[in-house]
Design an enzyme around this catalytic site. Structure first.
Site, PDB file in Angstrom:
ATOM      1  N   LYS A 146     -10.172   0.966  -1.990  1.00  0.00           N
ATOM      2  CA  LYS A 146     -10.228   0.677  -0.566  1.00  0.00           C
ATOM      3  C   LYS A 146     -11.588   1.121  -0.053  1.00  0.00           C
ATOM      4  O   LYS A 146     -12.053   2.238  -0.349  1.00  0.00           O
ATOM      5  CB  LYS A 146      -9.110   1.419   0.177  1.00  0.00           C
ATOM      6  CG  LYS A 146      -8.971   1.032   1.647  1.00  0.00           C
ATOM      7  CD  LYS A 146      -7.719   1.664   2.260  1.00  0.00           C
ATOM      8  CE  LYS A 146      -7.487   1.224   3.691  1.00  0.00           C
ATOM      9  NZ  LYS A 146      -6.224   1.777   4.244  1.00  0.00           N
TER      10      LYS A 146
ATOM     11  N   CYS B 157      -5.255  -3.270   3.122  1.00  0.00           N
ATOM     12  CA  CYS B 157      -4.935  -3.033   4.529  1.00  0.00           C
ATOM     13  C   CYS B 157      -6.149  -3.159   5.449  1.00  0.00           C
ATOM     14  O   CYS B 157      -6.607  -4.255   5.720  1.00  0.00           O
ATOM     15  CB  CYS B 157      -4.253  -1.669   4.661  1.00  0.00           C
ATOM     16  SG  CYS B 157      -3.360  -1.447   6.229  1.00  0.00           S
TER      17      CYS B 157
ATOM     18  N   GLU C  41       0.844  -1.193   0.000  1.00  0.00           N
ATOM     19  CA  GLU C  41       0.000   0.000   0.000  1.00  0.00           C
ATOM     20  C   GLU C  41       0.886   1.252   0.000  1.00  0.00           C
ATOM     21  O   GLU C  41       1.890   1.310   0.704  1.00  0.00           O
ATOM     22  CB  GLU C  41      -0.892  -0.013   1.241  1.00  0.00           C
ATOM     23  CG  GLU C  41      -1.830   1.175   1.353  1.00  0.00           C
ATOM     24  CD  GLU C  41      -2.678   1.138   2.608  1.00  0.00           C
ATOM     25  OE1 GLU C  41      -3.754   1.756   2.599  1.00  0.00           O
ATOM     26  OE2 GLU C  41      -2.270   0.492   3.610  1.00  0.00           O
TER      27      GLU C  41
END
Length: 509
Positions: A339, A373, A264
């Site tokens: 995300k 993440c 990321e």
């Protein structure tokens, strides 16, 4: 009989075995006419020798499984036993059939209690896999039904056997060997008085079956994943950072990786090239390079013949900023995954917004997904992806402290176990003192597997040395997942109680 005296082996039946086979069938099939004729058995062996198994103990045949090939579309529909029989009681074997049909499995009464029938069933399943056949079908007698015929319909009887309220020696055994009941067959074997002529149509699916017309397009089953545990370091230009990216892509490709994975915000060092006084301005500055990186990394995917998971990068769309990962396939196509869950830091300092859709992507090396993440800490996403065929989940992450890292790691490993898939986490290390909010990073990249016999005892396929720039490789067998889904010690995907809970997508307006 003492188990110490047994000397068991499975082999294929031979023509000279008929007298022993006749004796066994006469002893077991006293209620439905005894053994097949010698002509029937010899023709069966000549037509399909590899499908006829016997289990012998010290040279004595004590168990038999007889099998033919059939057309799945015909025999997965209602039929009678006589549909398998031709002139002079010749059993009809279809040489071009795409399924096996289980005719008989029988064990000598003196040898019951040793679970020998399971060995014959396993041999038949292995033949189905090796021959790349679609399924095993069988008409199963319900031999205890006559005891309940005055009070239960055949369907009610089946329901009680499946719920283990009634024991049926044939059906209970078949259910324990992963066969499922497709339907009830009436007048299947009219002379079978114990079953009142009824039978169950049973099916065992070969989940490794590949249609012959798909052989040229069959995907890779052994997949090599390569990940870059990326060192954050200052750079003087975009070209310098892209050169570093290409160096790692080249290295991963040189080891014949099917996937190259980056962390990321791996290109965050570029923020050091602009004014850091306003973090919102710095992240928008970085977003200005995202199209360039997407284009260049897509070119690398084609040139180096490797699918690239681009970590993640900020993307500006109008006045909004998103955190986006790209899948750059080696055929030149590109997909994106936003995300969805944005951390408090991203919201507060960079005013990043979350996307609205979780996707699963087809590749030439499996069906994959990407969760960036924080997203992996929300189990609903992994479950939705698993329901859509996910095999490998990639998790590019950036964490600054060990406790933050452990949240990602433990949640990622949970996703691997509960969704019966592989999970690859890939992070960055080092420090960037000149970039606000990216002072330090903590990472130990890893590949996690489900937890079962086919996989490492700790369910960790590979992992890096913590906080050290390095490459990580792992070879993933997708067939092992397919075995697990159907025949694992536990089968999480199959055993979910969807009658009392479910996870589903919401349609966005």
């Amino acid at each position: 009989m003492s188990p110490d005296e047994l000397h068991l082996q499975i082999r294929n039946l031979r023509l000279e075995d008929y007298e022993q086979l006749k004796e066994l069938m006469d002893a077991v099939y006293t209620d439905i006419g005894g053994s097949w004729s010698q002509f029937t058995i010899e023709k069966l062996i000549k037509d399909f020798s590899e499908g006829q198994f016997c289990l012998e103990d010290n040279g004595r045949i004590v168990g038999v499984a007889l099998t033919v090939k059939v057309a799945y579309t015909k025999f997965s529909n209602p039929h009678a036993y006589d549909d398998l029989i031709g002139h002079r009681e010749a059993i009809l074997n279809n040489k071009k059939g795409d399924a096996l049909y289980g005719l008989d499995v029988l064990i000598h009464p003196e040898y019951r209690g040793y679970r020998l029938g399971r060995r014959l069933y396993d041999a038949r399943k292995e033949l189905c896999r090796q021959a790349n056949l679609r399924a095993i079908l069988a008409g199963g007698r319900i031999v205890n039904y006559h005891k309940y015929a005055n009070e239960l319909t055949p369907s009610q009887y089946l329901d009680k056997v499946q719920r283990r309220e009634i024991y049926d020696p044939i059906l209970t055994f078949q259910l324990a060997n992963d066969f499922s009941v497709k339907r009830l067959l009436g007048k299947y074997l009219p002379e079978d008085k114990k079953s009142r002529g009824f039978a169950t149509l049973l099916e065992w699916n070969n989940f490794l079956y590949e249609p012959s017309d798909n052989i040229l397009t069959t995907r890779i089953q052994n997949v090599r994943v390569g990940a870059v545990q990326w060192q954050m370091r200052s750079v003087e230009s975009v070209e310098e950072l892209l050169k570093q990216v290409e160096y790692f892509v080249d290295a991963l490709s040189g080891y014949q990786s099917d996937f190259a994975v980056f962390p990321e915000f791996f290109n965050a060092p570029l923020m050091g090239l602009t004014d850091q006084s306003q973090q919102m301005d710095a992240i928008r500055f970085l977003a200005g390079y995202t199209d360039l990186f997407k284009r260049e990394m897509s070119q690398m995917a084609v040139s180096y013949n490797v699918n690239i998971i681009t970590g993640s990068m900020p993307l500006q769309d109008g006045d909004s900023i998103y955190n986006v990962s790209y899948l750059c396939r080696r055929d030149g196509s590109v997909e994106e995954q936003y995300k969805l869950h944005i951390t408090p830091h991203e919201k507060r300092d960079w005013v990043i917004e979350g996307g609205n859709e979780v996707k699963v992507f087809d590749t030439d090396a499996g069906r994959i997904g990407i969760l960036i993440c924080y997203d992996v800490e929300f189990p609903e996403l992994g479950r939705i992806m698993a329901d859509e065929g996910l095999e490998i989940l990639f998790v590019p992450f950036w964490t600054d402290t060990r406790n933050a890292y452990l949240r990602v790691r433990h949640c990622a490993q949970a996703r691997a176990v509960e969704n019966e898939c592989y999970v690859v986490i890939c992070g960055s290390v080092g420090n960037l003192p000149e970039v606000e909010s990216l002072d330090v990073q903590y990472a130990q990249s890893a590949v996690f597997s489900p937890s079962d016999f086919a996989f490492p005892h700790d369910a960790i396929m590979s992992e890096t040395t913590p906080n050290t720039e390095m490459l990580m490789f792992s070879d993933l067998n997708l067939d092992e997942l397919r075995y697990l889904h159907h025949e694992g010690s536990v089968t999480n995907k199959k055993d979910r109680r969807t009658d009392i809970y479910e996870v589903s997508r919401k349609r966005m307006s």
